[in-house]
Scaffold this motif. Structure first.
Motif, PDB file in Angstrom:
ATOM      1  N   ALA B 179     -31.235 -34.836  60.358  1.00  0.00           N
ATOM      2  CA  ALA B 179     -30.777 -36.077  60.122  1.00  0.00           C
ATOM      3  C   ALA B 179     -29.275 -36.169  60.171  1.00  0.00           C
ATOM      4  O   ALA B 179     -28.554 -35.202  60.287  1.00  0.00           O
ATOM      5  N   CYS B 180     -28.730 -37.385  59.932  1.00  0.00           N
ATOM      6  CA  CYS B 180     -27.557 -37.691  60.173  1.00  0.00           C
ATOM      7  C   CYS B 180     -26.965 -38.828  59.516  1.00  0.00           C
ATOM      8  O   CYS B 180     -27.806 -40.119  59.496  1.00  0.00           O
ATOM      9  N   PHE B 181     -25.939 -39.086  59.146  1.00  0.00           N
ATOM     10  CA  PHE B 181     -25.521 -40.508  58.413  1.00  0.00           C
ATOM     11  C   PHE B 181     -23.837 -40.427  58.719  1.00  0.00           C
ATOM     12  O   PHE B 181     -23.395 -39.294  58.774  1.00  0.00           O
ATOM     13  N   GLY B 182     -23.600 -41.725  59.114  1.00  0.00           N
ATOM     14  CA  GLY B 182     -22.056 -41.970  59.351  1.00  0.00           C
ATOM     15  C   GLY B 182     -21.874 -41.668  60.759  1.00  0.00           C
ATOM     16  O   GLY B 182     -20.714 -42.069  61.089  1.00  0.00           O
ATOM     17  N   VAL B 183     -22.689 -41.253  61.580  1.00  0.00           N
ATOM     18  CA  VAL B 183     -22.387 -41.015  62.871  1.00  0.00           C
ATOM     19  C   VAL B 183     -23.684 -41.439  63.853  1.00  0.00           C
ATOM     20  O   VAL B 183     -24.740 -41.376  63.159  1.00  0.00           O
ATOM     21  N   THR B 184     -23.512 -41.672  64.908  1.00  0.00           N
ATOM     22  CA  THR B 184     -24.587 -42.068  65.950  1.00  0.00           C
ATOM     23  C   THR B 184     -25.827 -40.996  65.871  1.00  0.00           C
ATOM     24  O   THR B 184     -25.095 -39.882  66.139  1.00  0.00           O
ATOM     25  N   THR B 185     -26.686 -40.935  66.092  1.00  0.00           N
ATOM     26  CA  THR B 185     -27.924 -39.966  66.418  1.00  0.00           C
ATOM     27  C   THR B 185     -27.429 -39.470  67.847  1.00  0.00           C
ATOM     28  O   THR B 185     -27.513 -38.356  67.951  1.00  0.00           O
ATOM     29  N   GLU B 186     -27.072 -40.214  68.876  1.00  0.00           N
ATOM     30  CA  GLU B 186     -26.686 -39.645  70.176  1.00  0.00           C
ATOM     31  C   GLU B 186     -25.528 -38.541  69.915  1.00  0.00           C
ATOM     32  O   GLU B 186     -25.660 -37.646  70.669  1.00  0.00           O
ATOM     33  N   SER B 187     -24.522 -39.031  69.366  1.00  0.00           N
ATOM     34  CA  SER B 187     -23.294 -38.192  69.044  1.00  0.00           C
ATOM     35  C   SER B 187     -23.779 -36.865  68.310  1.00  0.00           C
ATOM     36  O   SER B 187     -23.186 -35.736  68.593  1.00  0.00           O
ATOM     37  N   ALA B 188     -24.517 -37.198  67.445  1.00  0.00           N
ATOM     38  CA  ALA B 188     -24.852 -36.074  66.582  1.00  0.00           C
ATOM     39  C   ALA B 188     -25.780 -35.109  67.090  1.00  0.00           C
ATOM     40  O   ALA B 188     -25.738 -33.771  66.943  1.00  0.00           O
ATOM     41  N   ARG B 189     -26.699 -35.462  68.116  1.00  0.00           N
ATOM     42  CA  ARG B 189     -27.441 -34.617  68.820  1.00  0.00           C
ATOM     43  C   ARG B 189     -26.553 -33.750  69.742  1.00  0.00           C
ATOM     44  O   ARG B 189     -27.113 -32.516  70.054  1.00  0.00           O
ATOM     45  N   ALA B 190     -25.302 -34.278  70.138  1.00  0.00           N
ATOM     46  CA  ALA B 190     -24.798 -33.485  71.211  1.00  0.00           C
ATOM     47  C   ALA B 190     -23.814 -32.536  70.622  1.00  0.00           C
ATOM     48  O   ALA B 190     -23.512 -31.796  71.339  1.00  0.00           O
ATOM     49  N   MET B 191     -23.866 -32.496  69.311  1.00  0.00           N
ATOM     50  CA  MET B 191     -22.912 -31.642  68.487  1.00  0.00           C
ATOM     51  C   MET B 191     -23.099 -30.076  68.652  1.00  0.00           C
ATOM     52  O   MET B 191     -22.181 -29.366  68.907  1.00  0.00           O
ATOM     53  N   PRO B 192     -24.284 -29.755  68.572  1.00  0.00           N
ATOM     54  CA  PRO B 192     -24.347 -28.113  68.886  1.00  0.00           C
ATOM     55  C   PRO B 192     -24.088 -27.383  70.175  1.00  0.00           C
ATOM     56  O   PRO B 192     -23.432 -26.520  69.987  1.00  0.00           O
ATOM     57  N   ALA B 193     -23.784 -28.641  71.206  1.00  0.00           N
ATOM     58  CA  ALA B 193     -23.668 -27.955  72.418  1.00  0.00           C
ATOM     59  C   ALA B 193     -22.145 -28.057  72.622  1.00  0.00           C
ATOM     60  O   ALA B 193     -21.176 -27.626  73.076  1.00  0.00           O
ATOM     61  N   ALA B 194     -21.730 -29.500  71.982  1.00  0.00           N
ATOM     62  CA  ALA B 194     -20.201 -29.989  72.213  1.00  0.00           C
ATOM     63  C   ALA B 194     -19.231 -29.151  71.406  1.00  0.00           C
ATOM     64  O   ALA B 194     -18.159 -29.166  71.498  1.00  0.00           O
ATOM     65  N   CYS B 195     -19.831 -28.847  70.157  1.00  0.00           N
ATOM     66  CA  CYS B 195     -18.629 -28.385  69.285  1.00  0.00           C
ATOM     67  C   CYS B 195     -19.063 -26.946  68.746  1.00  0.00           C
ATOM     68  O   CYS B 195     -19.983 -26.459  68.266  1.00  0.00           O
ATOM     69  N   ALA B 196     -18.285 -25.907  69.418  1.00  0.00           N
ATOM     70  CA  ALA B 196     -18.056 -24.545  69.438  1.00  0.00           C
ATOM     71  C   ALA B 196     -18.374 -23.999  68.034  1.00  0.00           C
ATOM     72  O   ALA B 196     -19.023 -23.114  67.527  1.00  0.00           O
ATOM     73  N   PRO B 197     -17.522 -24.496  66.935  1.00  0.00           N
ATOM     74  CA  PRO B 197     -17.551 -23.979  65.589  1.00  0.00           C
ATOM     75  C   PRO B 197     -19.003 -24.104  64.914  1.00  0.00           C
ATOM     76  O   PRO B 197     -19.427 -23.305  64.134  1.00  0.00           O
ATOM     77  N   ILE B 198     -19.594 -25.000  65.310  1.00  0.00           N
ATOM     78  CA  ILE B 198     -20.943 -25.235  64.754  1.00  0.00           C
ATOM     79  C   ILE B 198     -22.022 -24.144  65.339  1.00  0.00           C
ATOM     80  O   ILE B 198     -22.695 -23.346  64.623  1.00  0.00           O
ATOM     81  N   ALA B 199     -21.949 -24.010  66.704  1.00  0.00           N
ATOM     82  CA  ALA B 199     -22.534 -22.880  67.335  1.00  0.00           C
ATOM     83  C   ALA B 199     -22.120 -21.376  66.770  1.00  0.00           C
ATOM     84  O   ALA B 199     -23.123 -20.622  66.358  1.00  0.00           O
ATOM     85  N   GLN B 200     -20.862 -21.498  66.342  1.00  0.00           N
ATOM     86  CA  GLN B 200     -20.187 -20.069  66.004  1.00  0.00           C
ATOM     87  C   GLN B 200     -20.653 -19.621  64.497  1.00  0.00           C
ATOM     88  O   GLN B 200     -21.260 -18.569  64.136  1.00  0.00           O
ATOM     89  N   ALA B 201     -20.899 -20.942  63.756  1.00  0.00           N
ATOM     90  CA  ALA B 201     -21.241 -20.788  62.307  1.00  0.00           C
ATOM     91  C   ALA B 201     -22.742 -20.289  62.099  1.00  0.00           C
ATOM     92  O   ALA B 201     -23.294 -19.526  61.491  1.00  0.00           O
ATOM     93  N   VAL B 202     -23.607 -21.044  63.111  1.00  0.00           N
ATOM     94  CA  VAL B 202     -24.866 -20.695  63.088  1.00  0.00           C
ATOM     95  C   VAL B 202     -25.289 -19.195  63.577  1.00  0.00           C
ATOM     96  O   VAL B 202     -25.829 -18.412  62.943  1.00  0.00           O
ATOM     97  N   LYS B 203     -24.369 -18.804  64.705  1.00  0.00           N
ATOM     98  CA  LYS B 203     -24.509 -17.594  65.060  1.00  0.00           C
ATOM     99  C   LYS B 203     -24.177 -16.396  64.027  1.00  0.00           C
ATOM    100  O   LYS B 203     -24.935 -15.298  63.873  1.00  0.00           O
TER     101      LYS B 203
END
Lengths: 124, 286
Positions: B179-203
């Motif tokens: 789910a996402c809110f306040g942001v487009t679905t397209e940009s939200a889908r790209a986040m895990p790959a585009a945003c290193a801190p998200i991948a790092q937090a999950v890891k």
């Protein structure tokens, strides 16, 4: 002495629950509504001492509801605090133009909310 | 030739002249004495006046002496009174100082109580936030309601209108947008790959919070404020990425970090419960 009645209006269950949780410890009788339209109806029927109302809501926004409350003879004296997500000057100005007495911004600061509620309730 | 009669006549005339002269002198002397008597009389009068004046002065002097004595007595009395008053003032000053110290101490105590009261109110407010979040997350078994609750917690309690909810895909292990809110679905889908801190937090399973205040930028990843990995039994099942904060919210606070801790476990549990419930419902309907 009868307890002062406060109408809390928000379409968000979380925000409604949050505000009622904050106010529950105070000597107020709390009633709720989930949109602007319902707020006007409940206010006219229950004559609360204060209305605490969110701005962004379905059916009727907080600004519209506030204008309607201030237009009606039977509700115009009830003070209104608007709860706004956007704290920018223009937004606040619109709130005051709609006739609200005060406003608080989200995320709600409990101390600030209580101070404003106590202040306005004391004036009624 | 002079006759005796002539001689006698001369003598008489001489006597007469002598007598006249004497009488004349006598009259002059009488007049002088009369003047002298008058002068003496005037002087006597004057002296009498002076005597009277002196007597008056003496009386006034006596009165002044009496007054001076009385004033001296009064002065002594007043001096004694002043000494007594001074002693009383000193006593009052000491009492005043004692009361002032007591008042200062009460004021300090009152300030301590006020500060403590404010602290307790803040703690109460923080607990209320956590209670509300927990109550909302566990108040339903409907997945949509749980997602709505997560969104409302982020908007109303944390203060952001931009967030994404990701879940780890069971088979691939990849992060998928739930789910996402306040942001487009397209940009939200790209986040895990585009945003290193998200991948790092999950890891790592560690909550990421940026040090920078009020992240801004046109790219969504530049606005990432926090990433909360969702954990169930120590296993990361998803993540909540929170982007730009509301303008009036200056920074992430302690209570927000507590909310992140709560979301990390309770949001994961709540989402898991909704899937269990849905599975149970599906099994029951077969």
């Amino acid at each position: 002495m009868s307890r002062k009645k406060i109408l809390v209006v928000d379409d968000s269950k979380t925000a409604l629950f949050m505000v009622t949780t904050i106010l529950k410890k105070e000597p107020y009788e709390l009633i709720t509504a989930h949109d602007g339209q319902q707020a006007v109806e409940v206010a006219a029927a229950q004559q609360p001492d204060l209305i605490l109302m969110d701005v962004i809501m379905p059916r009727m926004t907080g600004f519209e509801a506030c204008r309607e409350l201030k237009r009606r003879e039977d509700t115009k004296a009830i003070p209104v605090i608007l709860v706004t997500t956007r704290g920018e000057e223009a937004n606040v100005e619109t709130g005051f133009e709609s006739g609200c007495n005060d406003y608080v911004t989200k995320p709600i600061n409990a101390q600030e909310l209580l101070a404003k509620v106590r202040d306005l309730v004391a004036q009624t | 030739m002079k006759t005796p009669r002539d001689t006698h006549g001369a003598y008489v005339r001489k006597v007469q002249e002598g007598t006249q002269s004497f009488a004349h002198d006598l009259i002059a002397e009488v007049e002088r004495l009369q003047v002298l008597v008058a002068a003496l009389g005037a002087e006597k009068e004057s002296l009498s006046g002076r005597v009277h004046e002196i007597e008056e002065l003496a009386k006034a002097n006596e009165a002044l002496r009496a007054l001076a004595a009385s004033l001296e007595t009064e002065m002594n009395r007043l001096q004694e009174q002043a000494l007594a008053q001074r002693a009383e003032n000193e006593r009052h000053q000491k009492e005043h100082d004692r009361l002032q110290a007591q008042l200062d101490s009460i004021r300090a105590e009152s300030q301590r109580f006020s500060a403590r009261y404010a602290e307790i109110e803040q703690q109460h407010s923080n607990l209320a936030n956590l209670y509300v979040a927990s109550y909302r997350l566990h108040g339903t078994l409907d997945r949509k309601e749980v997602v709505d609750a997560i969104q409302e917690i982020i908007a109303n309690l944390i203060g952001s209108e931009e967030a994404c909810l990701f879940e780890v895909h069971a088979a691939s292990g990849a992060l998928e947008l739930a789910a996402c809110f306040g942001v487009t679905t397209e940009s939200a889908r790209a986040m895990p790959a585009a945003c290193a801190p998200i991948a790092q937090a999950v890891k790592t399973g560690e909550i990421f919070v940026t040090d920078a205040q009020h992240r801004q930028g046109s790219a969504l990843e530049d606005r990432l404020t926090a990433c909360v990995p969702l954990k169930l039994d120590g296993r990361v099942t998803g993540a909540i990425a929170i982007f730009q904060l509301l303008p009036q919210k200056s920074a992430i606070e302690d209570v927000d970090r507590e909310l992140f801790d709560l979301l990390a476990t309770h949001a994961a549990t709540a989402l898991y419960c909704t899937s269990l419930h849905a599975r149970r419902g599906a099994l029951a309907s077969r």
